[in-house]
Enzyme design. Sequence first.
Site, PDB file in Angstrom:
ATOM      1  N   GLY A   1       5.261 -10.098   4.126  1.00 22.84           N
ATOM      2  CA  GLY A   1       5.964 -10.099   5.411  1.00 22.84           C
ATOM      3  C   GLY A   1       5.227 -10.944   6.434  1.00 22.84           C
ATOM      4  O   GLY A   1       3.991 -10.961   6.455  1.00 22.84           O
TER       5      GLY A   1
ATOM      6  N   GLN B   1     -10.234  -2.783   2.613  1.00 25.71           N
ATOM      7  CA  GLN B   1      -9.740  -3.441   3.827  1.00 25.71           C
ATOM      8  C   GLN B   1      -9.715  -2.503   5.042  1.00 25.71           C
ATOM      9  O   GLN B   1      -9.245  -2.888   6.102  1.00 25.71           O
ATOM     10  CB  GLN B   1      -8.369  -4.067   3.585  1.00 25.71           C
ATOM     11  CG  GLN B   1      -7.218  -3.093   3.381  1.00 25.71           C
ATOM     12  CD  GLN B   1      -5.953  -3.808   2.948  1.00 25.71           C
ATOM     13  OE1 GLN B   1      -5.828  -4.250   1.814  1.00 25.71           O
ATOM     14  NE2 GLN B   1      -4.992  -3.945   3.851  1.00 25.71           N
TER      15      GLN B   1
ATOM     16  N   LYS C   1       5.168 -10.251   9.493  1.00 27.26           N
ATOM     17  CA  LYS C   1       4.601  -9.389  10.541  1.00 27.26           C
ATOM     18  C   LYS C   1       3.080  -9.500  10.526  1.00 27.26           C
ATOM     19  O   LYS C   1       2.439  -9.568  11.563  1.00 27.26           O
ATOM     20  CB  LYS C   1       5.015  -7.933  10.362  1.00 27.26           C
ATOM     21  CG  LYS C   1       4.470  -7.071  11.498  1.00 27.26           C
ATOM     22  CD  LYS C   1       4.915  -5.641  11.419  1.00 27.26           C
ATOM     23  CE  LYS C   1       4.004  -4.776  10.604  1.00 27.26           C
ATOM     24  NZ  LYS C   1       2.672  -4.557  11.171  1.00 27.26           N
TER      25      LYS C   1
ATOM     26  N   HIS D   1       9.013   1.208   3.591  1.00 27.03           N
ATOM     27  CA  HIS D   1      10.115   1.264   4.550  1.00 27.03           C
ATOM     28  C   HIS D   1      11.014   0.058   4.290  1.00 27.03           C
ATOM     29  O   HIS D   1      10.782  -0.714   3.350  1.00 27.03           O
ATOM     30  CB  HIS D   1       9.588   1.289   5.990  1.00 27.03           C
ATOM     31  CG  HIS D   1       8.561   0.230   6.277  1.00 27.03           C
ATOM     32  ND1 HIS D   1       8.859  -1.114   6.275  1.00 27.03           N
ATOM     33  CD2 HIS D   1       7.230   0.318   6.537  1.00 27.03           C
ATOM     34  CE1 HIS D   1       7.769  -1.800   6.549  1.00 27.03           C
ATOM     35  NE2 HIS D   1       6.756  -0.963   6.700  1.00 27.03           N
TER      36      HIS D   1
ATOM     37  N   GLY E   1      11.294  -2.728   5.624  1.00 27.00           N
ATOM     38  CA  GLY E   1      10.609  -4.029   5.596  1.00 27.00           C
ATOM     39  C   GLY E   1      10.143  -4.356   4.185  1.00 27.00           C
ATOM     40  O   GLY E   1      10.350  -5.471   3.679  1.00 27.00           O
ATOM     41  N   HIS E   2       9.522  -3.375   3.519  1.00 28.01           N
ATOM     42  CA  HIS E   2       9.079  -3.601   2.133  1.00 28.01           C
ATOM     43  C   HIS E   2      10.278  -3.858   1.216  1.00 28.01           C
ATOM     44  O   HIS E   2      10.244  -4.730   0.349  1.00 28.01           O
ATOM     45  CB  HIS E   2       8.356  -2.366   1.592  1.00 28.01           C
ATOM     46  CG  HIS E   2       7.071  -2.032   2.280  1.00 28.01           C
ATOM     47  ND1 HIS E   2       6.923  -0.933   3.078  1.00 28.01           N
ATOM     48  CD2 HIS E   2       5.868  -2.662   2.281  1.00 28.01           C
ATOM     49  CE1 HIS E   2       5.681  -0.880   3.538  1.00 28.01           C
ATOM     50  NE2 HIS E   2       5.017  -1.929   3.078  1.00 28.01           N
TER      51      HIS E   2
ATOM     52  N   ARG F   1       2.513   2.402  10.090  1.00 27.79           N
ATOM     53  CA  ARG F   1       1.705   3.023  11.154  1.00 27.79           C
ATOM     54  C   ARG F   1       2.558   3.510  12.323  1.00 27.79           C
ATOM     55  O   ARG F   1       2.057   4.242  13.165  1.00 27.79           O
ATOM     56  CB  ARG F   1       0.628   2.047  11.621  1.00 27.79           C
ATOM     57  CG  ARG F   1      -0.425   1.836  10.521  1.00 27.79           C
ATOM     58  CD  ARG F   1      -1.656   1.106  10.978  1.00 27.79           C
ATOM     59  NE  ARG F   1      -2.732   1.247  10.021  1.00 27.79           N
ATOM     60  CZ  ARG F   1      -3.116   0.300   9.153  1.00 27.79           C
ATOM     61  NH1 ARG F   1      -2.495  -0.855   9.127  1.00 27.79           N
ATOM     62  NH2 ARG F   1      -4.112   0.509   8.315  1.00 27.79           N
TER      63      ARG F   1
ATOM     64  N   MET G   1       0.844  -1.195   0.000  1.00 22.87           N
ATOM     65  CA  MET G   1       0.000   0.000   0.000  1.00 22.87           C
ATOM     66  C   MET G   1       0.885   1.253   0.000  1.00 22.87           C
ATOM     67  O   MET G   1       0.440   2.340   0.355  1.00 22.87           O
ATOM     68  CB  MET G   1      -0.932  -0.013   1.221  1.00 22.87           C
ATOM     69  CG  MET G   1      -1.879  -1.213   1.191  1.00 22.87           C
ATOM     70  SD  MET G   1      -3.417  -0.985   2.104  1.00 22.87           S
ATOM     71  CE  MET G   1      -2.809  -0.735   3.743  1.00 22.87           C
TER      72      MET G   1
ATOM     73  N   VAL H   1      11.079  -7.318   9.545  1.00 22.17           N
ATOM     74  CA  VAL H   1      12.264  -6.466   9.704  1.00 22.17           C
ATOM     75  C   VAL H   1      11.989  -5.520  10.881  1.00 22.17           C
ATOM     76  O   VAL H   1      10.912  -4.930  10.972  1.00 22.17           O
ATOM     77  CB  VAL H   1      12.545  -5.663   8.415  1.00 22.17           C
ATOM     78  CG1 VAL H   1      13.753  -4.747   8.599  1.00 22.17           C
ATOM     79  CG2 VAL H   1      12.775  -6.619   7.250  1.00 22.17           C
TER      80      VAL H   1
HETATM   81  O1  PAF Z   1       0.011  -5.815   3.660  1.00 24.49           O
HETATM   82  C1  PAF Z   1      -0.408  -4.904   2.926  1.00 24.49           C
HETATM   83  O2  PAF Z   1       0.254  -3.891   2.656  1.00 24.49           O
HETATM   84  C2  PAF Z   1      -1.801  -5.020   2.327  1.00 24.49           C
HETATM   85  O3  PAF Z   1      -2.672  -5.642   3.208  1.00 24.49           O
HETATM   86  C3  PAF Z   1      -1.813  -5.720   0.950  1.00 24.49           C
HETATM   87  C4  PAF Z   1      -1.345  -7.150   1.038  1.00 24.49           C
HETATM   88  C5  PAF Z   1      -0.925  -4.952  -0.021  1.00 24.49           C
HETATM   89  C6  PAF Z   1      -3.229  -5.727   0.379  1.00 24.49           C
HETATM   90  O4  PAF Z   1      -3.735  -4.443   0.236  1.00 24.49           O
END
Ligand code: PAF
Length: 284
Positions: free
Chosen positions: A148, A60, A150, A33, A35-36, A188, A29, A177
């Site tokens: 991840g 979501q 997490k 950071h 972790g991504h 967050r 999304m 991470v």
């Molecule tokens: O983990 C996330 O960032 C979101 O839940 C995802 C998997 C990209 C779905 O919107």
Amino acid sequence: MKMIEQLEQLRIATQLAKQLGRVAFVPTMGNLHDGHLTLMREARKYAQTVICSIFVNPMQFGANEDLNKYPRTLDADIAALESVGVDLLYFPSIDTMYPKPLVDQTKVEVPVISDLYCGASRPGHFVGVATVVAKLFNMVQPDVALFGTKDFQQLAVIRRMVTDLAMPIEIIGVPTVRNADGLAMSSRNQYLTSEQRAIAPMIYAELKQLAETLSQDLSQLEQQSADSQRRLAEAGFEPDYLHVLDMETLLPLTDQSQQGVILIAAKLGAARLIDNIEFTCAPK
Ligand code: PAF
């Protein structure tokens, strides 16, 4: 890095990528950071082409959640993705993802597990996650996708969806991470004030202590779990849940359980923090 907003262009690009070899996919999304970026680097080990998506998925988020203030940092995200050698960024608009109103959208629901733990606190959250991930999988058609650990329950929901719907995609979970003080990296975390940020690592410290105890003596489960939540509450957290579960089933431990996982969620100021730790169950 190619940047694509339109689905038709994405389909052409992914068809070409598939001629080169395997395609790895990391859905996000945004507000990336380390972790991504670890997921992106890891993705490279599995495929010739690495595709990342950025889409803040309204489906979501609950009515009172942080959809509107969720940080959107596309320019910085593009620079970060380029720095780790991602090949293609897909950033669809809301109209591409959801051409019809959300109430009319076909939904993907993974039963039972979606209603527990975070699903109980955030009704509809995992239907939103499963639906958007299924759509993104259909758009990108990856061979492998990385998430991840997490978001442990999210990963379990996605694995189950892929199995139940026979999607030909390998799902890889990548370890959390952490910052040097143990706090799991999360978009967050930036909602925390500096005072809250200073106490936030306590959540992982409690998890580590509890895992250590339970790997030696499971009879202390109830008492120690309650003590952890009490200490967190005294420090200023609003504990949402703490569950000690079988890592395979994500249901309460049984006499057969070998590997356990502790899932925790707690609010600290404006941030809802989640984390988890795995442990080997003490012999019965
Ligand atoms: O983990 C996330 O960032 C979101 O839940 C995802 C998997 C990209 C779905 O919107």
